[in-house]
Design a protein around this motif. Structure first.
Motif, PDB file in Angstrom:
ATOM      1  N   LEU A 120      37.388  10.351  47.904  1.00 32.89           N
ATOM      2  CA  LEU A 120      37.764  11.736  48.181  1.00 32.89           C
ATOM      3  C   LEU A 120      37.712  12.024  49.674  1.00 32.89           C
ATOM      4  O   LEU A 120      36.813  11.542  50.377  1.00 32.89           O
ATOM      5  N   ASN A 121      38.662  12.811  50.140  1.00 31.68           N
ATOM      6  CA  ASN A 121      38.590  13.301  51.514  1.00 31.68           C
ATOM      7  C   ASN A 121      37.461  14.318  51.636  1.00 31.68           C
ATOM      8  O   ASN A 121      37.066  14.964  50.656  1.00 31.68           O
ATOM      9  N   ALA A 122      36.967  14.472  52.860  1.00 30.55           N
ATOM     10  CA  ALA A 122      35.917  15.450  53.146  1.00 30.55           C
ATOM     11  C   ALA A 122      36.301  16.191  54.416  1.00 30.55           C
ATOM     12  O   ALA A 122      36.282  15.611  55.507  1.00 30.55           O
ATOM     13  N   GLU A 133      38.631  19.406  45.135  1.00 30.06           N
ATOM     14  CA  GLU A 133      38.587  20.664  44.390  1.00 30.06           C
ATOM     15  C   GLU A 133      38.788  20.406  42.899  1.00 30.06           C
ATOM     16  O   GLU A 133      38.086  20.977  42.055  1.00 30.06           O
ATOM     17  N   ARG A 134      39.730  19.539  42.586  1.00 30.35           N
ATOM     18  CA  ARG A 134      40.050  19.262  41.183  1.00 30.35           C
ATOM     19  C   ARG A 134      38.942  18.474  40.486  1.00 30.35           C
ATOM     20  O   ARG A 134      38.541  18.808  39.363  1.00 30.35           O
ATOM     21  N   GLU A 135      38.438  17.435  41.128  1.00 34.27           N
ATOM     22  CA  GLU A 135      37.498  16.532  40.461  1.00 34.27           C
ATOM     23  C   GLU A 135      36.053  17.011  40.497  1.00 34.27           C
ATOM     24  O   GLU A 135      35.281  16.722  39.577  1.00 34.27           O
ATOM     25  N   LEU A 136      35.689  17.727  41.563  1.00 31.99           N
ATOM     26  CA  LEU A 136      34.291  18.145  41.706  1.00 31.99           C
ATOM     27  C   LEU A 136      34.095  19.653  41.660  1.00 31.99           C
ATOM     28  O   LEU A 136      32.965  20.119  41.611  1.00 31.99           O
ATOM     29  N   GLY A 137      35.197  20.406  41.708  1.00 33.29           N
ATOM     30  CA  GLY A 137      35.049  21.857  41.821  1.00 33.29           C
ATOM     31  C   GLY A 137      34.585  22.267  43.205  1.00 33.29           C
ATOM     32  O   GLY A 137      33.948  23.309  43.379  1.00 33.29           O
ATOM     33  N   TYR A 138      34.930  21.451  44.206  1.00 31.42           N
ATOM     34  CA  TYR A 138      34.471  21.698  45.577  1.00 31.42           C
ATOM     35  C   TYR A 138      35.005  23.010  46.137  1.00 31.42           C
ATOM     36  O   TYR A 138      36.193  23.299  46.052  1.00 31.42           O
ATOM     37  N   LEU A 150      29.699  18.371  49.128  1.00 36.27           N
ATOM     38  CA  LEU A 150      30.414  17.333  48.388  1.00 36.27           C
ATOM     39  C   LEU A 150      29.442  16.305  47.809  1.00 36.27           C
ATOM     40  O   LEU A 150      29.611  15.835  46.674  1.00 36.27           O
ATOM     41  N   ILE A 151      28.427  15.949  48.564  1.00 33.83           N
ATOM     42  CA  ILE A 151      27.406  15.016  48.085  1.00 33.83           C
ATOM     43  C   ILE A 151      26.676  15.608  46.886  1.00 33.83           C
ATOM     44  O   ILE A 151      26.456  14.927  45.869  1.00 33.83           O
ATOM     45  N   ARG A 152      26.295  16.862  46.993  1.00 35.61           N
ATOM     46  CA  ARG A 152      25.595  17.533  45.888  1.00 35.61           C
ATOM     47  C   ARG A 152      26.431  17.506  44.620  1.00 35.61           C
ATOM     48  O   ARG A 152      25.941  17.182  43.532  1.00 35.61           O
ATOM     49  N   LEU A 153      27.699  17.837  44.758  1.00 36.47           N
ATOM     50  CA  LEU A 153      28.578  17.873  43.589  1.00 36.47           C
ATOM     51  C   LEU A 153      28.797  16.482  42.997  1.00 36.47           C
ATOM     52  O   LEU A 153      28.782  16.298  41.775  1.00 36.47           O
ATOM     53  N   ALA A 154      28.998  15.492  43.863  1.00 35.81           N
ATOM     54  CA  ALA A 154      29.235  14.128  43.394  1.00 35.81           C
ATOM     55  C   ALA A 154      27.996  13.539  42.733  1.00 35.81           C
ATOM     56  O   ALA A 154      28.108  12.766  41.773  1.00 35.81           O
TER      57      ALA A 154
END
Length: 349
Positions: A228-230, A286-291, A215-219
């Motif tokens: 965002l939740n994690a 998932e929506r905002e970062l493609g997580y 999540l950090i990498r994507l953000a």
């Protein structure tokens, strides 16, 4: 070609170690800052490690020099740290800051902060969206300090675009208070039975350090002001976690289910115990970062169990994990109280 310069505060902690590796692998030049200035043996040699006490006045500003493209903060709390970061907004392109899933409150105002009160355990929706109300900002509890941090950073807006990650129950190697210790130590001690309150159905959504790092990498690559939740892809029950740890260790344990709350002597209590589920909604990430999660709970468990067992080797658990003692007390492995309860339970059966 480098994606830019990333600064990681709290780099030698559990999340920091994973974040540094993820950012390096994604093409960032990384400065890893921690109080001791140490290194993880798995880091790339190009990682620059620096010693930094971020609470020493002016220390972060001096160490940061001309600035960075993204600053990742693992150890920020409250108004002071928010002000420290916003005060350097002209030198920080964007930020990714670890918050906590403990900040939410239910429709009756119950939260993690009220769990010790009569009928104080929160009843959250399943799953919990980021839009759910939170505790009030303040400086008195972990949750209120995290919300104060969030509010102040988000107020900076475009001056410092910040992604705040509300992490669930973090697990994986290098955890100072690993919840899995509860099952690992019992297995290593030869315990053949365990008692689980609330019918073993408690769920406190975990998140592996590698998933937080993803999540950090994507953000970092997609700056913005957001919360965002994690969390992991699954939220296993405490009974399922116990069975999964047994499977890793090749042990078999009889689980005795206590239908209600733990006994006054804490029999049936675990680090996951709660009368109502705590499960986080991951659709926004998932929506905002493609997580997409890197790992799941069961898949990641062997490495975690191995690390915990290694830390216990030849050491008293209280010396190996002082943070667990502070969080849960020495009763965590009070086998005498558990055996007495089991004897009484068998007599009534």
């Amino acid at each position: 070609m480098s994606k830019g310069h990333a600064w990681v505060l709290g780099a030698t902690g559990q999340l920091g170690r994973a974040a540094v590796r993820a950012l390096v692998e994604d093409g960032w030049e990384v400065t890893a800052a921690s109080r001791g200035g140490g290194r993880d043996e798995r880091w790339d040699g190009a990682v620059r490690a620096v010693a930094l006490d971020r609470d020493e006045e002016g220390a972060l500003a001096t160490a940061l020099g001309p600035g960075c493209d993204v600053l990742v903060d693992m150890v920020a709390y409250g108004r002071q740290h928010a002000g420290q970061l916003t005060g350097l907004a002209d030198r920080i392109g964007s930020a990714v800051v670890i918050s906590s899933g403990a900040v939410y409150e239910d429709e009756r105002g119950r939260s993690f902060d009220t769990q010790g009160e009569s009928d104080g355990s929160p009843r959250y929706p399943v799953p919990i969206p980021e839009s759910l109300p939170t505790v009030a900002p303040g400086e008195t509890t972990y949750s209120s300090r995290k919300i104060r941090l969030e509010r102040d950073l988000l107020a900076a807006g475009e001056a410092l675009p910040t992604t705040l990650l509300r992490a669930g129950a973090v697990h994986g190697p290098y955890c100072r208070s690993p919840r899995e210790l509860y099952f690992v130590k019992r297995a290593l001690d030869g315990r053949t039975r365990r008692v689980l309150a609330y019918g073993g159905a408690s769920r406190f959504h975990p998140v592996h350090s590698a998933n937080v790092a993803e999540l950090i990498r994507l953000a970092a690559a997609r700056p913005g002001s957001r919360v965002l939740n994690a969390a992991d892809p699954q939220a296993p029950t405490v009974a399922e976690i116990g069975e999964a740890v047994d499977a890793v260790l090749g042990r078999t344990t009889e689980t005795v289910l206590m239908p209600g709350a733990p006994s006054p002597e804490h029999v049936g209590t675990t680090p996951w115990s709660a009368p109502h589920p705590i499960v986080y909604d991951m659709t926004a990430a998932e929506r905002e970062l493609g997580y997409r999660p890197v790992t799941g709970y069961v898949e990641s468990l062997p490495e975690t169990v191995e690390w915990i067992a290694g830390q216990l080797a030849g050491r008293d658990w209280q010396d190996a994990y002082p943070a667990m003692v502070r969080a849960y007390g020495t009763w965590l492995f009070d086998y005498a109280a558990e055996d007495a309860w089991l004897e009484e339970h068998a007599r009534k059966a």
